[in-house]
Motif scaffolding. Sequence first.
Motif, PDB file in Angstrom:
ATOM      1  N   VAL A 162      65.604  88.669  16.443  1.00  0.00           N
ATOM      2  CA  VAL A 162      64.285  88.044  16.507  1.00  0.00           C
ATOM      3  C   VAL A 162      63.520  88.387  17.776  1.00  0.00           C
ATOM      4  N   CYS A 163      64.212  88.799  18.825  1.00  0.00           N
ATOM      5  CA  CYS A 163      63.542  89.004  20.119  1.00  0.00           C
ATOM      6  C   CYS A 163      62.411  90.025  19.985  1.00  0.00           C
ATOM      7  N   PRO A 164      61.172  89.626  20.286  1.00  0.00           N
ATOM      8  CA  PRO A 164      60.053  90.541  20.055  1.00  0.00           C
ATOM      9  C   PRO A 164      60.049  91.754  20.975  1.00  0.00           C
ATOM     10  N   THR A 165      60.607  91.618  22.166  1.00  0.00           N
ATOM     11  CA  THR A 165      60.494  92.713  23.126  1.00  0.00           C
ATOM     12  C   THR A 165      61.752  93.562  23.217  1.00  0.00           C
ATOM     13  N   GLY A 166      62.844  93.115  22.626  1.00  0.00           N
ATOM     14  CA  GLY A 166      64.093  93.843  22.792  1.00  0.00           C
ATOM     15  C   GLY A 166      64.827  93.447  24.060  1.00  0.00           C
ATOM     16  N   ALA A 167      64.390  92.360  24.706  1.00  0.00           N
ATOM     17  CA  ALA A 167      65.093  91.901  25.910  1.00  0.00           C
ATOM     18  C   ALA A 167      66.494  91.413  25.562  1.00  0.00           C
ATOM     19  N   SER A 168      66.601  90.734  24.416  1.00  0.00           N
ATOM     20  CA  SER A 168      67.926  90.363  23.929  1.00  0.00           C
ATOM     21  C   SER A 168      68.546  91.609  23.350  1.00  0.00           C
ATOM     22  N   MET A 169      69.711  91.964  23.855  1.00  0.00           N
ATOM     23  CA  MET A 169      70.291  93.202  23.348  1.00  0.00           C
ATOM     24  C   MET A 169      71.812  93.120  23.349  1.00  0.00           C
ATOM     25  N   CYS A 197      62.762  82.854  32.174  1.00  0.00           N
ATOM     26  CA  CYS A 197      63.527  83.734  31.287  1.00  0.00           C
ATOM     27  C   CYS A 197      64.662  82.958  30.622  1.00  0.00           C
ATOM     28  N   VAL A 198      65.126  83.523  29.542  1.00  0.00           N
ATOM     29  CA  VAL A 198      66.237  82.920  28.815  1.00  0.00           C
ATOM     30  C   VAL A 198      67.529  83.603  29.254  1.00  0.00           C
ATOM     31  N   GLU A 199      68.607  82.845  29.251  1.00  0.00           N
ATOM     32  CA  GLU A 199      69.883  83.393  29.699  1.00  0.00           C
ATOM     33  C   GLU A 199      71.008  82.782  28.885  1.00  0.00           C
ATOM     34  N   ILE A 238      62.723  92.215  30.950  1.00  0.00           N
ATOM     35  CA  ILE A 238      61.854  92.424  29.790  1.00  0.00           C
ATOM     36  C   ILE A 238      61.574  91.108  29.079  1.00  0.00           C
ATOM     37  N   CYS A 239      62.433  90.105  29.315  1.00  0.00           N
ATOM     38  CA  CYS A 239      62.257  88.818  28.638  1.00  0.00           C
ATOM     39  C   CYS A 239      60.924  88.191  29.033  1.00  0.00           C
ATOM     40  N   ILE A 240      60.138  87.797  28.023  1.00  0.00           N
ATOM     41  CA  ILE A 240      58.848  87.170  28.300  1.00  0.00           C
ATOM     42  C   ILE A 240      58.924  85.647  28.210  1.00  0.00           C
ATOM     43  N   GLY A 241      60.100  85.138  27.887  1.00  0.00           N
ATOM     44  CA  GLY A 241      60.262  83.683  27.862  1.00  0.00           C
ATOM     45  C   GLY A 241      59.642  83.008  26.663  1.00  0.00           C
ATOM     46  N   CYS A 242      59.684  83.697  25.504  1.00  0.00           N
ATOM     47  CA  CYS A 242      59.079  83.086  24.316  1.00  0.00           C
ATOM     48  C   CYS A 242      60.024  82.083  23.651  1.00  0.00           C
ATOM     49  N   ARG A 243      61.313  82.201  23.940  1.00  0.00           N
ATOM     50  CA  ARG A 243      62.340  81.267  23.440  1.00  0.00           C
ATOM     51  C   ARG A 243      62.605  81.378  21.941  1.00  0.00           C
ATOM     52  N   TYR A 244      62.170  82.466  21.343  1.00  0.00           N
ATOM     53  CA  TYR A 244      62.457  82.600  19.913  1.00  0.00           C
ATOM     54  C   TYR A 244      63.964  82.773  19.700  1.00  0.00           C
ATOM     55  N   CYS A 245      64.610  83.457  20.655  1.00  0.00           N
ATOM     56  CA  CYS A 245      66.058  83.652  20.523  1.00  0.00           C
ATOM     57  C   CYS A 245      66.797  82.322  20.537  1.00  0.00           C
ATOM     58  N   MET A 246      66.272  81.368  21.313  1.00  0.00           N
ATOM     59  CA  MET A 246      66.921  80.054  21.364  1.00  0.00           C
ATOM     60  C   MET A 246      66.779  79.340  20.025  1.00  0.00           C
ATOM     61  N   ALA A 266      73.554  78.581  22.217  1.00  0.00           N
ATOM     62  CA  ALA A 266      74.263  79.174  23.345  1.00  0.00           C
ATOM     63  C   ALA A 266      73.326  79.494  24.501  1.00  0.00           C
ATOM     64  N   ARG A 267      72.027  79.396  24.268  1.00  0.00           N
ATOM     65  CA  ARG A 267      71.114  79.904  25.280  1.00  0.00           C
ATOM     66  C   ARG A 267      70.380  78.803  26.030  1.00  0.00           C
ATOM     67  N   SER A 268      70.029  79.109  27.248  1.00  0.00           N
ATOM     68  CA  SER A 268      69.267  78.184  28.079  1.00  0.00           C
ATOM     69  C   SER A 268      68.036  78.899  28.613  1.00  0.00           C
ATOM     70  N   LEU A 305      73.462  90.448  25.842  1.00  0.00           N
ATOM     71  CA  LEU A 305      72.829  90.108  27.115  1.00  0.00           C
ATOM     72  C   LEU A 305      71.332  89.922  26.946  1.00  0.00           C
ATOM     73  N   VAL A 306      70.720  89.274  27.927  1.00  0.00           N
ATOM     74  CA  VAL A 306      69.266  89.238  28.006  1.00  0.00           C
ATOM     75  C   VAL A 306      68.860  90.109  29.183  1.00  0.00           C
ATOM     76  N   ASP A 307      68.000  91.073  28.941  1.00  0.00           N
ATOM     77  CA  ASP A 307      67.469  91.856  30.047  1.00  0.00           C
ATOM     78  C   ASP A 307      66.387  91.040  30.713  1.00  0.00           C
TER      79      ASP A 307
HETATM   80  S1  SF4 Z   1      62.918  84.461  25.285  1.00  0.00           S
HETATM   81 FE1  SF4 Z   1      64.520  85.413  24.044  1.00  0.00          FE
HETATM   82  S2  SF4 Z   1      63.408  86.227  22.284  1.00  0.00           S
HETATM   83 FE2  SF4 Z   1      61.872  85.848  23.867  1.00  0.00          FE
HETATM   84  S3  SF4 Z   1      61.706  87.770  25.022  1.00  0.00           S
HETATM   85 FE3  SF4 Z   1      63.241  86.536  26.081  1.00  0.00          FE
HETATM   86  S4  SF4 Z   1      65.182  87.197  25.208  1.00  0.00           S
HETATM   87 FE4  SF4 Z   1      63.589  87.890  23.793  1.00  0.00          FE
END
Ligand code: SF4
Lengths: 403, 251
Positions: free
Chosen positions: B125-132, B181-183, B145-153, B160-162, B140-142
């Motif tokens: 789901v990660c729009p930017t590919g930060a979750s990889m 950022c998400v981690e 690149i993570c924009i903090g949208c929290r869709y992965c959560m 598992a994510r904070s 991992l979360v890069d």
């Molecule tokens: S918050 Fe999650 S889904 Fe959004 S950019 Fe960061 S890692 Fe990707």
Amino acid sequence: MANNVCLDRACGKHSQFWTLLALGGLVMLGTLSAFFYLEHHGHIETGMNNQIVWGLPHVFAVFLIVAASGVLNVASIGSVFGKKMYKARAPLSGMLALAMLAGGLAVLVLDLGRPDRLIVAMTYYNFKSIFAWNMIFYNGFFAIVGLYLITLMDHKLKPWSKPVGLLAFLWRLALTTATGSIFGFLVARAGYNSALYAPMFIIYSFAYGLAAFLVVQSVMYKWNNIAVDERILARMKNLLAVFVAAGLYFTAVLHLTNLYFAKQWEFERFLLAGDNVYTTLFWLGQVVVGGIVPLLMLFNSNASKNPAIVFLAALLVLVGGHAQMYVTIVGGQAFPLDLFPGYAETSSFFDGVMHSYTPSIWEMMLGLGGIATAFLITTVAVRVLKFLPQDDFKEIELEAKEG
Amino acid sequence: MSEPNRPESNPENGGRRTFMVAGAAVAGSAIAPGVMLYGIAQAKPADEAVTDKTRWGMLVDTTKCNSGCTDCVTACNTENALSGKTGPQDSQWIRKVEIKNLQTGAQNSLPMMCQHCENPPCVDVCPTGASMKRADGIVLVDRHICIGCRYCMMACPYKARSFVHEPLTEQNPEVPRGKGCVESCTFCVQRVDRDEKPACVEACDKAGHKALVFGDLNNPESDVAKAVKAHASTEVRGDLRLNTGVRYQGI
Ligand code: SF4
Ligand code: SF4
């Protein structure tokens, strides 16, 4: 400046126009200060947390985005299905769609953890992500609807308005499907695990969009001291009633199918008969205020003679729509994930308990910024360009006779 | 506030440089005496690429995991410089979950963290590919690149994510974290890359519970591969078919 280009009768009302702008600007100012405050302190100042990760800003944002695609329906009925009465409203409908989409996206961006990385979001795409697809759909929507507006407003380009209108119509269906899919893809969450989400969001978007259109149209007519033609009002209010009824129907189907699956019972009980704000918002907000009451008002025999009734009914649909979004987005997260079916779970991370969410003033201000953005764009656009529907009554009569 | 964007964007390798520490020589030096070393036989120099020959995984033996023991959690907090606070807005990469069978009343205690799914919804789901997901299966979360949208959560079935809700201070330079950022659990990738075990595993061993076995699932000689072969184990929410890297025994 506005004076020179203004084609509208509203030109007379200088001070009121500036009052409106100031009002919208004031809300915007609040939004921006909330944004900078949160950017500095972090989301710790919001009510959102690691359990409820999407909150009030997303309620407003998703509502605006869904309604934006729905408001374009008016133009589609005119261009694609050739209804003259709706054609006269196509420019207003297109402009509202852009304004509301801009408002919704602005909130989403302002709420990001790293809004400064917007450029990253625009340049790094994960094509597997429905969220990334949404960004492409949104950008395309701006381009296509913008083009469509130009074909409508420029006489030389008018013949193009039909094919471009068709494209806009198809694009908006895809866009709403994609928005609905954001939730449909969250398979792990009891509240969202249904293929019905995407079609349901399309129906909702029809209702919210038309309601928003009717509200704006009512205000514009009132502002210009024009009365809406009874036949036009009658048709539009009937259409709204159909959409609202269809929305209620889909809601019922969603919950009934959920009840059919035993594993969804707990969630349904939580939502439909729980002791929480979501149950109240669902029944009172979404079903009664946003559904049943407007339906009764629209079917009232006086409705087409009295624009105030239609205006109020449409307003209630919008209010109910926000309740629905709150129930869908926040309620869906408040219900705990079931990691171990058949087990009771406890932990330091709020496993197995209802998650609580108390929005702070900051996220409220962020959310309102979306409405303010849409409002400001609309106010200025209506002022400087010709968006007031120009009805050709002979044609409408003809259409009415044809049935 | 803003970091320079890193040039490499290949999601499989993108986070590697960030998480990697040079010097294979230190490998193993921090491991407690008496603890089996995993993967030392094929210990690789730190500049060697991560490959899909390896799939890092873990087996949690819930029969050995003590209710009330939080050594793994404490070790994780120390290693990754988490505050250890447990408010709704605080990060928890690993948590102890107490479960009780509603039919039989049987109780278990177990650690829950990122399950390092083979088909991770967070990455999808990660729009930017930060979750990889790295080639070796670590998700991992890069952080750049993570924009903090929290869709992965929203998408992670294990919570598992904070999300980092406030500015951070006193961080471990090996573990990039940051506000907005998400981690989540990284399997202590910085340690794994120098052939050490994750901090939680080490702590559990040290306490004598030995409830966590970590290693390369693809290497039939590794302890974890032998353990999952010898004992019946399950994936949490196996119905989702995510093929998690973390498996549980005894539930
Ligand atoms: S918050 Fe999650 S889904 Fe959004 S950019 Fe960061 S890692 Fe990707
Ligand atoms: S457990 Fe959650 S965060 Fe970890 S890989 Fe799976 S989906 Fe992603």
